[in-house]
Design a protein around this motif. Structure first.
Motif, short mmCIF file in Angstrom:
data_model
loop_
_atom_site.label_atom_id
_atom_site.label_comp_id
_atom_site.label_asym_id
_atom_site.label_seq_id
_atom_site.Cartn_x
_atom_site.Cartn_y
_atom_site.Cartn_z
N ARG A 92 52.43 38.29 38.05
CA ARG A 92 51.17 37.70 38.48
C ARG A 92 50.44 38.65 39.43
O ARG A 92 49.23 38.87 39.29
N MET A 93 51.16 39.24 40.36
CA MET A 93 50.53 40.15 41.30
C MET A 93 50.14 41.45 40.61
O MET A 93 49.11 42.06 40.95
N ALA A 94 50.94 41.90 39.64
CA ALA A 94 50.57 43.11 38.89
C ALA A 94 49.24 42.91 38.16
O ALA A 94 48.40 43.81 38.14
N ALA A 95 49.06 41.72 37.57
CA ALA A 95 47.79 41.43 36.90
C ALA A 95 46.64 41.39 37.89
O ALA A 95 45.53 41.85 37.58
N GLN A 96 46.88 40.85 39.08
CA GLN A 96 45.82 40.80 40.09
C GLN A 96 45.46 42.20 40.59
O GLN A 96 44.29 42.50 40.82
N LEU A 97 46.47 43.05 40.76
CA LEU A 97 46.20 44.42 41.18
C LEU A 97 45.42 45.19 40.13
O LEU A 97 44.51 45.97 40.44
N TYR A 98 45.76 44.97 38.88
CA TYR A 98 45.03 45.63 37.79
C TYR A 98 43.60 45.12 37.69
O TYR A 98 42.65 45.90 37.51
N LYS A 99 43.42 43.82 37.86
CA LYS A 99 42.09 43.23 37.81
C LYS A 99 41.23 43.74 38.96
O LYS A 99 40.02 43.96 38.80
N GLY A 100 41.85 43.94 40.12
CA GLY A 100 41.11 44.44 41.28
C GLY A 100 40.93 45.94 41.30
O GLY A 100 40.27 46.47 42.20
N GLY A 101 41.52 46.66 40.35
CA GLY A 101 41.34 48.10 40.28
C GLY A 101 42.29 48.90 41.15
O GLY A 101 42.11 50.10 41.32
N SER A 102 43.33 48.25 41.70
CA SER A 102 44.26 48.97 42.57
C SER A 102 45.26 49.81 41.78
O SER A 102 45.80 50.78 42.31
N VAL A 103 45.56 49.40 40.55
CA VAL A 103 46.45 50.17 39.68
C VAL A 103 45.79 50.31 38.31
O VAL A 103 44.92 49.51 37.94
N THR A 104 46.20 51.32 37.57
CA THR A 104 45.68 51.51 36.22
C THR A 104 46.38 50.57 35.24
O THR A 104 47.37 49.90 35.59
N GLU A 105 45.89 50.53 34.02
CA GLU A 105 46.49 49.66 33.02
C GLU A 105 47.94 50.07 32.73
O GLU A 105 48.83 49.23 32.63
N ALA A 106 48.18 51.38 32.59
CA ALA A 106 49.53 51.87 32.32
C ALA A 106 50.48 51.53 33.47
O ALA A 106 51.64 51.16 33.24
#
Length: 347
Positions: A100-114
């Motif tokens: 859940r947090m990984a998806a939120q970080l990706y949505k917020g631009g903190s991590v890349t898709e990979a």
């Protein structure tokens, strides 16, 4: 809609309707038991972590924590510092929290898709509240066994994360997270978002508990492994009652069960994780957890003896009024439902 897609959507509905019409009492009993489980264990243990995940991202704490942990995350997992929160909460919070947090970080631009995809492959773990408190203390009557299981699972997930560092591109420089929200707004959004996330999670638990209640009519040799494959809580309970070895229980917890996989399906879909990669990582994690547990028991053999003495072996009567094909059809229906859900979300 193509004929094949129409059949895929219709088959799970027909099978579920057949179970409701043929075995209504069993379905009601299983769902009633799951409601009690959600109210007494699932919601109290997971809801605070759901709130913490969203608040961690929206309030800017993820940025501060990422700056401190960035050197470790890069050297160990080849991930940016912002991913440290997902790793930590994923190991301590419970099965859906990390993804859940990984998806939120990706949505917020903190991590890349990979990077988000790699996080989703190893930030899937049972928290200490469930492993030590429920499985260890209540099911196995031994907190020592619970801590051994938790240590085995944590080591297995971290090992998978380290192995994944050799896959994909190198970690990009830490991105600047968007400006944090005011404290009051962060708290309000965190609570609202967590409440919305708990509803589908509990719904999957209700569905699988009802199916497992129907499958209790199967022979014990089929019901036990099938239940472990479908739902991790009932699977661990049945395994403990039948005196299954501790490494096997570690493997069950490492795999997670299809119920857990369905709970985190929306999050891994947002990150673009392929189901084949996800299931492969779950099987690898389960195998590593079993190996780790067996290795720990070589140094603490009294834990295994304690488990045998305190858990006992409770064998339920064998009832074979339902054909084995019902179990196979139910399993196939869940896989089809997963595929349909993925296609629906992508469209």
């Amino acid at each position: 809609m193509k004929k094949r897609e129409w059949v895929q959507r219709l088959l799970p509905a027909v099978l579920l309707l057949a179970l409701l019409l043929c075995y209504p009492q069993e379905m009601v009993r299983g769902i009633r038991s799951a409601l009690s489980l959600c109210g007494t264990a699932v919601i109290p243990s997971l809801f605070p972590f759901f709130v913490l995940c969203t608040f961690f991202v929206r309030s800017g704490l993820c940025d501060s924590f990422g700056k401190v942990s960035s050197p470790v995350m890069r050297r160990v997992f080849r991930l940016p510092g912002a991913a440290a929160g997902a790793v930590l909460l994923g190991l301590c919070g419970g099965f859906p929290v990390g993804t859940r947090m990984a998806a939120q970080l990706y949505k917020g631009g903190s991590v890349t898709e990979a990077q988000a995809q790699r996080l989703c492959l190893f930030c899937v773990a049972a928290g200490p509240a469930f492993v030590v408190g429920t499985v260890g203390a209540e099911m196995l009557r031994s907190r020592t066994c619970g801590w051994i299981l938790f240590g085995s699972l944590t080591a297995a997930n971290l090992t998978v994360g380290i192995l994944l560092r050799f896959i994909g591109t190198a970690a990009a420089p830490d991105k600047k997270i968007p400006p944090c929200l005011p404290l009051t707004q962060s708290i309000c959004e965190a609570v609202s978002d967590a409440g919305a996330g708990m509803l589908p999670l509990c719904a999957w638990i209700l569905l699988f508990s009802g199916i497992c209640a129907v499958l209790e009519r199967l022979p014990q040799s089929i019901y036990v492994p099938l239940c472990c494959f479908l739902e991790v809580t009932n699977g661990c309970r049945i395994a403990a009652q039948n005196g299954v070895s501790l490494p096997v229980i570690a493997a069950i917890l490492g795999f997670g069960g299809l119920s857990v996989h369905c709970q985190i399906l929306p999050y891994i879909t947002q990150c673009g994780v392929k189901l084949s990669h996800f299931f492969t990582s779950r099987f690898v994690c389960g195998a590593l957890a079993a190996v780790n547990c067996a290795a720990i028991l070589r140094f603490f053999p009294q834990a295994a003896q304690t488990m045998l003495l305190q858990s006992g072996r409770v064998v339920e009567p064998v009832r074979a009024s339902v054909p084995v094909s019902v179990a196979l059809l139910c399993t196939a229906a869940i896989f089809i439902l997963n595929t349909a859900c993925v296609r629906e979300i992508k469209t």
